[in-house]
Motif scaffolding. Structure first.
Motif, PDB file in Angstrom:
ATOM      1  N   GLY A 275      23.556 -10.848 -22.862  1.00  0.00           N
ATOM      2  CA  GLY A 275      24.368 -11.860 -22.629  1.00  0.00           C
ATOM      3  C   GLY A 275      25.255 -12.379 -23.419  1.00  0.00           C
ATOM      4  O   GLY A 275      26.163 -13.277 -23.147  1.00  0.00           O
ATOM      5  N   LEU A 276      25.350 -11.838 -24.724  1.00  0.00           N
ATOM      6  CA  LEU A 276      26.389 -12.159 -25.517  1.00  0.00           C
ATOM      7  C   LEU A 276      27.679 -11.471 -25.549  1.00  0.00           C
ATOM      8  O   LEU A 276      27.689 -10.286 -25.217  1.00  0.00           O
ATOM      9  CB  LEU A 276      25.698 -12.147 -27.060  1.00  0.00           C
ATOM     10  CG  LEU A 276      24.559 -12.879 -27.760  1.00  0.00           C
ATOM     11  CD1 LEU A 276      24.414 -12.694 -29.100  1.00  0.00           C
ATOM     12  CD2 LEU A 276      24.954 -14.385 -27.045  1.00  0.00           C
ATOM     13  N   PRO A 277      28.739 -12.160 -25.489  1.00  0.00           N
ATOM     14  CA  PRO A 277      30.014 -11.191 -25.603  1.00  0.00           C
ATOM     15  C   PRO A 277      30.168 -10.502 -26.796  1.00  0.00           C
ATOM     16  O   PRO A 277      29.980 -10.962 -27.987  1.00  0.00           O
ATOM     17  CB  PRO A 277      31.178 -12.389 -25.427  1.00  0.00           C
ATOM     18  CG  PRO A 277      30.462 -13.691 -26.125  1.00  0.00           C
ATOM     19  CD  PRO A 277      29.041 -13.416 -26.077  1.00  0.00           C
ATOM     20  N   TYR A 278      30.749  -9.215 -26.626  1.00  0.00           N
ATOM     21  CA  TYR A 278      31.037  -8.341 -27.713  1.00  0.00           C
ATOM     22  C   TYR A 278      32.400  -7.572 -27.409  1.00  0.00           C
ATOM     23  O   TYR A 278      32.994  -7.720 -26.634  1.00  0.00           O
ATOM     24  CB  TYR A 278      30.027  -7.301 -27.450  1.00  0.00           C
ATOM     25  CG  TYR A 278      30.421  -6.027 -26.725  1.00  0.00           C
ATOM     26  CD1 TYR A 278      31.324  -4.902 -26.755  1.00  0.00           C
ATOM     27  CD2 TYR A 278      29.763  -6.243 -25.298  1.00  0.00           C
ATOM     28  CE1 TYR A 278      31.501  -4.118 -25.666  1.00  0.00           C
ATOM     29  CE2 TYR A 278      29.951  -5.410 -24.431  1.00  0.00           C
ATOM     30  CZ  TYR A 278      30.787  -4.370 -24.448  1.00  0.00           C
ATOM     31  OH  TYR A 278      31.042  -3.551 -23.456  1.00  0.00           O
ATOM     32  N   ASP A 279      32.907  -7.287 -28.590  1.00  0.00           N
ATOM     33  CA  ASP A 279      34.218  -6.599 -28.583  1.00  0.00           C
ATOM     34  C   ASP A 279      34.156  -5.266 -29.567  1.00  0.00           C
ATOM     35  O   ASP A 279      33.817  -5.365 -30.592  1.00  0.00           O
ATOM     36  CB  ASP A 279      35.641  -7.554 -29.126  1.00  0.00           C
ATOM     37  CG  ASP A 279      36.993  -6.998 -28.956  1.00  0.00           C
ATOM     38  OD1 ASP A 279      37.291  -6.476 -29.949  1.00  0.00           O
ATOM     39  OD2 ASP A 279      37.465  -6.995 -27.718  1.00  0.00           O
ATOM     40  N   VAL A 280      34.818  -4.189 -29.030  1.00  0.00           N
ATOM     41  CA  VAL A 280      34.899  -2.994 -29.893  1.00  0.00           C
ATOM     42  C   VAL A 280      36.239  -2.535 -29.886  1.00  0.00           C
ATOM     43  O   VAL A 280      36.803  -2.365 -28.729  1.00  0.00           O
ATOM     44  CB  VAL A 280      33.932  -1.917 -29.370  1.00  0.00           C
ATOM     45  CG1 VAL A 280      33.977  -0.686 -30.269  1.00  0.00           C
ATOM     46  CG2 VAL A 280      32.370  -2.367 -29.617  1.00  0.00           C
ATOM     47  N   SER A 281      37.013  -2.302 -30.807  1.00  0.00           N
ATOM     48  CA  SER A 281      38.113  -1.735 -31.008  1.00  0.00           C
ATOM     49  C   SER A 281      38.618  -0.774 -32.071  1.00  0.00           C
ATOM     50  O   SER A 281      37.861  -0.772 -33.036  1.00  0.00           O
ATOM     51  CB  SER A 281      39.153  -3.241 -31.195  1.00  0.00           C
ATOM     52  OG  SER A 281      39.174  -4.344 -30.485  1.00  0.00           O
ATOM     53  N   GLY A 282      39.416   0.005 -31.611  1.00  0.00           N
ATOM     54  CA  GLY A 282      39.739   0.996 -32.701  1.00  0.00           C
ATOM     55  C   GLY A 282      41.377   0.958 -32.797  1.00  0.00           C
ATOM     56  O   GLY A 282      41.972  -0.136 -32.400  1.00  0.00           O
ATOM     57  N   PRO A 283      42.044   2.071 -33.539  1.00  0.00           N
ATOM     58  CA  PRO A 283      43.479   2.002 -33.732  1.00  0.00           C
ATOM     59  C   PRO A 283      44.283   1.779 -32.502  1.00  0.00           C
ATOM     60  O   PRO A 283      45.551   1.565 -32.660  1.00  0.00           O
ATOM     61  CB  PRO A 283      43.531   3.143 -34.743  1.00  0.00           C
ATOM     62  CG  PRO A 283      42.681   4.142 -34.420  1.00  0.00           C
ATOM     63  CD  PRO A 283      41.399   3.225 -34.040  1.00  0.00           C
ATOM     64  N   LEU A 284      43.862   2.479 -31.649  1.00  0.00           N
ATOM     65  CA  LEU A 284      44.721   2.704 -30.312  1.00  0.00           C
ATOM     66  C   LEU A 284      44.417   1.712 -28.974  1.00  0.00           C
ATOM     67  O   LEU A 284      45.126   1.310 -28.302  1.00  0.00           O
ATOM     68  CB  LEU A 284      44.869   3.971 -29.770  1.00  0.00           C
ATOM     69  CG  LEU A 284      45.111   5.028 -30.947  1.00  0.00           C
ATOM     70  CD1 LEU A 284      45.268   6.616 -30.217  1.00  0.00           C
ATOM     71  CD2 LEU A 284      46.648   4.728 -31.373  1.00  0.00           C
TER      72      LEU A 284
ATOM     73  N   VAL B 287      30.167  -9.325 -32.162  1.00  0.00           N
ATOM     74  CA  VAL B 287      29.414 -10.036 -31.116  1.00  0.00           C
ATOM     75  C   VAL B 287      29.238 -11.358 -31.586  1.00  0.00           C
ATOM     76  O   VAL B 287      29.194 -11.853 -32.888  1.00  0.00           O
ATOM     77  CB  VAL B 287      28.129  -9.575 -30.892  1.00  0.00           C
ATOM     78  CG1 VAL B 287      27.197  -9.533 -32.301  1.00  0.00           C
ATOM     79  CG2 VAL B 287      27.392 -10.133 -29.746  1.00  0.00           C
ATOM     80  N   THR B 288      29.492 -12.527 -30.907  1.00  0.00           N
ATOM     81  CA  THR B 288      29.509 -13.912 -30.847  1.00  0.00           C
ATOM     82  C   THR B 288      28.434 -14.555 -30.192  1.00  0.00           C
ATOM     83  O   THR B 288      28.281 -14.493 -28.907  1.00  0.00           O
ATOM     84  CB  THR B 288      30.936 -14.404 -30.760  1.00  0.00           C
ATOM     85  OG1 THR B 288      31.711 -13.541 -31.138  1.00  0.00           O
ATOM     86  CG2 THR B 288      31.155 -16.015 -30.943  1.00  0.00           C
ATOM     87  N   ASP B 289      27.754 -15.569 -30.716  1.00  0.00           N
ATOM     88  CA  ASP B 289      26.970 -16.243 -29.952  1.00  0.00           C
ATOM     89  C   ASP B 289      27.547 -17.549 -29.288  1.00  0.00           C
ATOM     90  O   ASP B 289      28.449 -17.715 -29.709  1.00  0.00           O
ATOM     91  CB  ASP B 289      25.568 -16.576 -30.926  1.00  0.00           C
ATOM     92  CG  ASP B 289      25.807 -17.689 -31.795  1.00  0.00           C
ATOM     93  OD1 ASP B 289      26.841 -18.452 -31.744  1.00  0.00           O
ATOM     94  OD2 ASP B 289      24.977 -17.894 -32.825  1.00  0.00           O
ATOM     95  N   PRO B 290      26.686 -18.344 -28.535  1.00  0.00           N
ATOM     96  CA  PRO B 290      27.488 -19.327 -27.939  1.00  0.00           C
ATOM     97  C   PRO B 290      27.919 -20.510 -28.978  1.00  0.00           C
ATOM     98  O   PRO B 290      28.644 -21.582 -28.313  1.00  0.00           O
ATOM     99  CB  PRO B 290      26.116 -19.995 -26.919  1.00  0.00           C
ATOM    100  CG  PRO B 290      25.226 -18.711 -26.846  1.00  0.00           C
ATOM    101  CD  PRO B 290      25.592 -18.264 -28.240  1.00  0.00           C
ATOM    102  N   PHE B 291      27.433 -20.515 -30.123  1.00  0.00           N
ATOM    103  CA  PHE B 291      28.121 -21.612 -31.109  1.00  0.00           C
ATOM    104  C   PHE B 291      29.167 -21.006 -31.979  1.00  0.00           C
ATOM    105  O   PHE B 291      29.451 -21.545 -32.977  1.00  0.00           O
ATOM    106  CB  PHE B 291      26.905 -21.983 -31.789  1.00  0.00           C
ATOM    107  CG  PHE B 291      25.530 -22.374 -31.053  1.00  0.00           C
ATOM    108  CD1 PHE B 291      25.569 -23.337 -30.208  1.00  0.00           C
ATOM    109  CD2 PHE B 291      24.527 -21.612 -30.926  1.00  0.00           C
ATOM    110  CE1 PHE B 291      24.649 -23.786 -29.400  1.00  0.00           C
ATOM    111  CE2 PHE B 291      23.406 -21.944 -30.111  1.00  0.00           C
ATOM    112  CZ  PHE B 291      23.619 -23.067 -29.266  1.00  0.00           C
ATOM    113  N   GLY B 292      29.600 -19.752 -31.620  1.00  0.00           N
ATOM    114  CA  GLY B 292      30.688 -19.224 -32.441  1.00  0.00           C
ATOM    115  C   GLY B 292      30.276 -18.490 -33.697  1.00  0.00           C
ATOM    116  O   GLY B 292      31.139 -18.322 -34.447  1.00  0.00           O
TER     117      GLY B 292
END
Length: 211
Positions: free
Chosen positions: A154-163, A193-198
């Motif tokens: 349920g926690l939002p995640y983000d995964v990024s590479g160079p492209l 990954v970020t929890d509901p409190f930032g």
């Protein structure tokens, strides 16, 4: 002041059993959908209540957690709850120590509660976040690869590479996957990954794309 004294009376001297730096997803029990408990049960893990999820401990139940209880959603206890560790909540019986504008992390207790330490705060421990593939410093032949990992459901995640990059919510089983396009040579992958409190956890890894 009276409610603060009640909180202090709840504390016991039970030994601390909590997370370690090498914690894995097997060290946690996730409640990622609304659940009602009505039996006697002991859990030898840290328990995590996902955002927007309610765990209800009914009268007559006896739920023992040999670990911490991390509440991003809500726990309603009218039975008996024992936590041989720490409880993290933002709101205890509508008594706000944390962020009063944030509805996450609510603990409602009208039953029996025994806990070593009740932390009503938004300063939660860092959520679990780790990659399961590809291996850091590994070499791959394809320019398109799935980056997989584990975190709290349920926690939002983000995964990024160079492209490219992307993100969503961690699945109910505590896993995530994101397809990354690699350029030739070394590629640094950054995941958060970020929890509901930032509170945010960031991890990097490097993948070498060899044609």
């Amino acid at each position: 002041m009276a409610k603060l004294l009640i909180l202090l009376l709840l504390l016991t001297t039970a030994p601390l059993i909590g997370n370690t730096a090498s914690a894995t997803s097997q060290d946690y029990l996730y409640f990622s959908s609304d659940t009602i408990l009505s039996a006697i049960e002991t859990v030898d893990k840290t328990v995590v209540i996902s955002p927007n999820v309610t765990l209800t401990i009914q009268s007559g139940s006896d739920y023992v957690i040999n670990g911490n209880l991390i509440i991003y959603g809500e726990v309603k206890n009218t039975g008996k709850l024992t936590v041989n560790g720490e409880i993290y909540a933002n709101n205890y019986n509508n008594f706000m120590f944390g962020d009063s504008s944030n509805p996450a992390g609510k603990l409602s207790n009208s039953g029996s509660l025994r806990v070593q330490s009740l932390k009503v705060t938004t300063d939660y421990p860092d959520p679990l976040f780790d990659y399961t593939g590809p291996e850091d410093q590994s070499s791959v032949g394809s320019s398109s690869n799935e980056v997989t990992g584990v975190s709290f459901p349920g926690l939002p995640y983000d995964v990024s590479g160079p492209l490219n990059g992307g993100g969503a919510l961690v699945k109910e089983d505590g896993t995530f996957r994101e397809r990354i396009v690699l350029q030739e040579g070394l590629n640094e992958i950054t995941g958060t990954v970020t929890d509901p409190f930032g509170n945010t956890v960031t991890k990097n890894m490097t993948i070498n794309h060899e044609k």
